[in-house]
Design a protein around this motif. Structure first.
Motif, PDB file in Angstrom:
ATOM      1  N   ASP A  71      -3.407 -11.101   8.374  1.00 44.24           N
ATOM      2  CA  ASP A  71      -2.535 -11.287   7.219  1.00 44.24           C
ATOM      3  C   ASP A  71      -1.404 -12.214   7.660  1.00 44.24           C
ATOM      4  O   ASP A  71      -1.219 -12.424   8.867  1.00 44.24           O
ATOM      5  CB  ASP A  71      -1.954  -9.938   6.754  1.00 44.24           C
ATOM      6  N   LEU A  73      -2.404 -14.472  10.513  1.00 44.41           N
ATOM      7  CA  LEU A  73      -3.151 -15.668  10.113  1.00 44.41           C
ATOM      8  C   LEU A  73      -2.705 -16.104   8.724  1.00 44.41           C
ATOM      9  O   LEU A  73      -2.710 -15.308   7.786  1.00 44.41           O
ATOM     10  CB  LEU A  73      -4.659 -15.356  10.085  1.00 44.41           C
ATOM     11  N   ASN A  74      -2.284 -17.356   8.626  1.00 39.15           N
ATOM     12  CA  ASN A  74      -2.002 -17.928   7.315  1.00 39.15           C
ATOM     13  C   ASN A  74      -3.209 -18.781   6.943  1.00 39.15           C
ATOM     14  O   ASN A  74      -3.457 -19.825   7.545  1.00 39.15           O
ATOM     15  CB  ASN A  74      -0.735 -18.785   7.382  1.00 39.15           C
ATOM     16  N   HIS A  94      -3.749 -15.834  -5.772  1.00 40.02           N
ATOM     17  CA  HIS A  94      -2.483 -16.321  -5.198  1.00 40.02           C
ATOM     18  C   HIS A  94      -2.681 -17.730  -4.654  1.00 40.02           C
ATOM     19  O   HIS A  94      -1.821 -18.585  -4.799  1.00 40.02           O
ATOM     20  CB  HIS A  94      -2.016 -15.397  -4.068  1.00 40.02           C
ATOM     21  N   TYR A 123       0.811  -1.215   0.000  1.00 35.63           N
ATOM     22  CA  TYR A 123       0.000   0.000   0.000  1.00 35.63           C
ATOM     23  C   TYR A 123       0.851   1.275   0.000  1.00 35.63           C
ATOM     24  O   TYR A 123       0.326   2.368   0.186  1.00 35.63           O
ATOM     25  CB  TYR A 123      -0.880   0.045   1.259  1.00 35.63           C
TER      26      TYR A 123
HETATM   27  C1  LIG Z   1      -2.563  -8.262  -3.133  1.00 29.52           C
HETATM   28  S1  LIG Z   1      -2.483  -8.099  -1.379  1.00 29.52           S
HETATM   29  C2  LIG Z   1      -4.161  -7.685  -1.032  1.00 29.52           C
HETATM   30  C3  LIG Z   1      -4.332  -6.744   0.114  1.00 29.52           C
HETATM   31  C4  LIG Z   1      -5.785  -6.286   0.329  1.00 29.52           C
HETATM   32  N1  LIG Z   1      -6.634  -7.383   0.697  1.00 29.52           N
HETATM   33  C5  LIG Z   1      -6.317  -5.587  -0.911  1.00 29.52           C
HETATM   34  O1  LIG Z   1      -7.071  -6.159  -1.661  1.00 29.52           O
HETATM   35  O2  LIG Z   1      -5.924  -4.436  -1.107  1.00 29.52           O
HETATM   36  C6  LIG Z   1      -2.410  -9.780  -0.918  1.00 29.52           C
HETATM   37  C7  LIG Z   1      -2.252  -9.979   0.591  1.00 29.52           C
HETATM   38  O3  LIG Z   1      -2.482 -11.353   0.850  1.00 29.52           O
HETATM   39  C8  LIG Z   1      -1.623 -11.754   1.886  1.00 29.52           C
HETATM   40  N2  LIG Z   1      -1.498 -13.208   1.804  1.00 29.52           N
HETATM   41  C9  LIG Z   1      -0.927 -13.951   0.826  1.00 29.52           C
HETATM   42  N3  LIG Z   1      -1.003 -15.261   1.135  1.00 29.52           N
HETATM   43  C10 LIG Z   1      -1.643 -15.343   2.329  1.00 29.52           C
HETATM   44  C11 LIG Z   1      -2.000 -16.422   3.182  1.00 29.52           C
HETATM   45  N4  LIG Z   1      -1.703 -17.679   2.858  1.00 29.52           N
HETATM   46  N5  LIG Z   1      -2.647 -16.155   4.354  1.00 29.52           N
HETATM   47  C12 LIG Z   1      -2.935 -14.878   4.685  1.00 29.52           C
HETATM   48  N6  LIG Z   1      -2.592 -13.811   3.923  1.00 29.52           N
HETATM   49  C13 LIG Z   1      -1.960 -14.044   2.761  1.00 29.52           C
HETATM   50  C14 LIG Z   1      -0.336 -11.019   1.576  1.00 29.52           C
HETATM   51  O4  LIG Z   1       0.514 -10.948   2.713  1.00 29.52           O
HETATM   52  C15 LIG Z   1      -0.857  -9.679   1.125  1.00 29.52           C
HETATM   53  O5  LIG Z   1      -0.929  -8.769   2.184  1.00 29.52           O
END
Ligand SMILES: C[S@@+](CC[C@H](N)C(=O)[O-])C[C@H]1O[C@@H](n2cnc3c(N)ncnc32)[C@H](O)[C@@H]1O
Length: 480
Positions: free
Chosen positions: A330, A355-356, A395, A273
């Motif tokens: 996150d 949180l993953n 992702h 961001y």
């Molecule tokens: C493209 S950013 C999106 C941020 C926000 N949600 C937005 O749409 O503006 C993707 C986010 O997903 C988080 N992320 C990726 N894999 C993840 C996982 N397995 N568990 C939790 N968060 C995850 C990343 O750390 C990152 O902050």
């Protein structure tokens, strides 16, 4: 059994209606329980003097006022075995210590030391030194275990400080030196705190080195010197210090923790961001995605929102500004640290947790008399009326081998009702480079079909940039 009114007009709680959160071990001197959705604590006759000491001098009221202790009130309720029943405020989203970002963990350690400094000035202490009695209300760590306040002379200084090292200092060292995942994993073993020889590197070996030397070189001059030092150290540790020295020691530890530098290295998502964080007060500067999410949230009007994979929380803050109770999670510690520091100054009451979503921690710990695990699953603690999952699912598909049922299976666990999830199509610049024929099922149509198995109503809106869609899923079904 019906709730009974006693002859003095007080309500007696039927024991069958309550659920204790802890065992009947005598170590639990003031057991916590839930009744009719609220949180209480039962104080036995033997613990009344401590309650009087805390309240008659106004210490507890001060701790509550200064946000060191959770809001607690005396009640008129009666319960078998209790001389007094206390009521605690409920914290909306409870996160466990291994889910705190490093900035939050540092702040909890400082708060714990501050609490013990304040208690020591009144001749008291907490009986043990670990983070499991702290709960974050927004960005404020509150101590919640009234039952662990004891007279200062009851704690052993060296044991207390050793516990503090194992339960606060070593995890913080691991987190801030880039070993956060290791710290989080080790902390899940609540009864087995981190030992100094589990820390990577040689930093702490000197503390044990001279003791080893004393043992191995007993007859040499060096060995005798080391033995003398070991004896002096033992003597020093066994002495109980005066209150003044104890307070000075705690203040030294507090300064030491305050000096810890949080990690600053760039992670893949830590600057997501950085250049695009429009002012929430200026909607005319928002993107199409931001405008649509704001509008949909207004329509759904959830009381609670979980911004999952929220990075440093633009959408979580949007939901807070709409007056909702929000948790942002996150798996990027640095992104959460940025949000934690921002929230500390704005104080909006938002909760944060690591949180993953690929590996949410389920119920764990020992099994209690009712057959449930002592530690509750993250899906239960951080469940909200509406979940936001934006910029995430592509992702999960292309780097974590998820398919659509996996995505909706995982996300629907966190919502009580609705879900706003973003679908990033093959036209998107990143997805274009990852896509191949084996992903021919990766279409908006299939995404919505699977969503309908989990939710009653599914509706698609445009997101931004082009090729992205917001899939608004209303009313989770009990069974997919
Ligand atoms: C493209 S950013 C999106 C941020 C926000 N949600 C937005 O749409 O503006 C993707 C986010 O997903 C988080 N992320 C990726 N894999 C993840 C996982 N397995 N568990 C939790 N968060 C995850 C990343 O750390 C990152 O902050």
């Amino acid at each position: 059994m019906a709730t009974e009114i006693t002859t003095t007009g007080k309500i007696r709680i039927p024991p069958a209606e309550i659920e204790y959160a802890t065992s009947a071990s005598p170590a639990h001197t003031a057991r916590i329980f839930t009744w009719q959705g609220e949180l209480y604590r039962s104080i036995p006759q033997s613990s009344l003097p401590m309650w009087k000491q805390l309240t008659e001098e106004g210490l507890l009221q001060e701790l509550i006022h200064e946000r060191l202790f959770v809001e607690t009130r005396e009640t008129d309720l009666q319960l078998e075995g209790a001389a007094l029943v206390l009521k605690h405020d409920r914290i909306p989203f409870v996160s466990y210590p291994y889910e705190w970002c490093s900035a939050a963990f540092q702040s909890a350690a400082i708060q714990f030391l501050e609490l013990n400094i304040r208690l020591a000035k009144s001749g008291l202490a907490t009986s043990d030194a670990h983070p499991w009695n702290l709960v974050f209300d927004g960005t404020t760590p509150l101590f919640v275990d009234y039952g662990s306040f004891v007279p200062l002379e009851q704690i052993h200084r060296a044991d207390f400080i050793n516990q503090f090292r194992a339960q606060f200092w070593y995890p913080l060292q691991l987190m801030t030196s880039g070993h956060g995942r290791l710290a989080r994993t080790l902390m899940q073993e609540y009864s087995q705190p981190i030992q100094e020889d589990e820390l990577p590197g040689l930093r702490y070996l000197w503390r044990r080195g001279w003791l080893r030397l004393a043992k191995s070189r007993g007859h040499s001059r060096l060995g005798r010197g080391a033995q003398k030092l070991a004896r002096l150290n033992r003597f020093h540790l066994q002495r109980q210090p005066s209150t003044e020295i104890w307070i000075k020691g705690l203040e030294r530890w507090k300064r030491r923790v305050e000096r810890v530098r949080l990690p600053r290295q760039r992670t893949f998502w830590s600057h997501y961001y950085a250049e695009d964080y429009p002012d929430h007060a200026q909607p005319e500067t928002w993107s199409e995605k931001q405008i649509t999410v704001a509008k949909v949230l207004e329509e759904l009007a959830p009381a609670t929102v979980h911004d999952l994979a929220g990075n440093s929380g633009w959408y979580a803050q949007l939901a807070c500004r709409q007056g909702r109770q929000v948790v942002c999670t996150d798996n990027d510690d640095l992104a959460l640290n940025q949000l934690f520091q921002r929230e500390q100054s704005s104080n909006s009451g938002m909760s944060l947790a690591y949180l993953n979503i690929v590996n949410p921690v389920g119920p764990h710990g020992t099994i209690d008399a009712r057959g449930s695990r002592l530690y509750t699953a993250v899906e239960q603690r951080l469940q909200a009326d509406c979940v936001l999952a934006l910029g995430l699912t592509h992702h999960l598909v292309f780097t974590e081998m998820f398919d659509f049922p996996f995505i909706f299976g995982a996300l629907s666990q966190f919502t009580r009702k609705d879900l706003i999830v973003e679908f990033v199509s093959r036209d998107d610049e990143y997805v274009k480079t990852w896509w191949n024929d084996s992903y021919d099922w990766y279409t908006l149509e299939n995404f919505c079909d699977i969503a309908r198995q989990y939710f009653e109503e599914v509706d698609v809106q445009d997101s931004s940039p082009a090729g992205r869609y917001l899939v608004v899923c209303r009313q989770r079904r009990n069974e997919p």
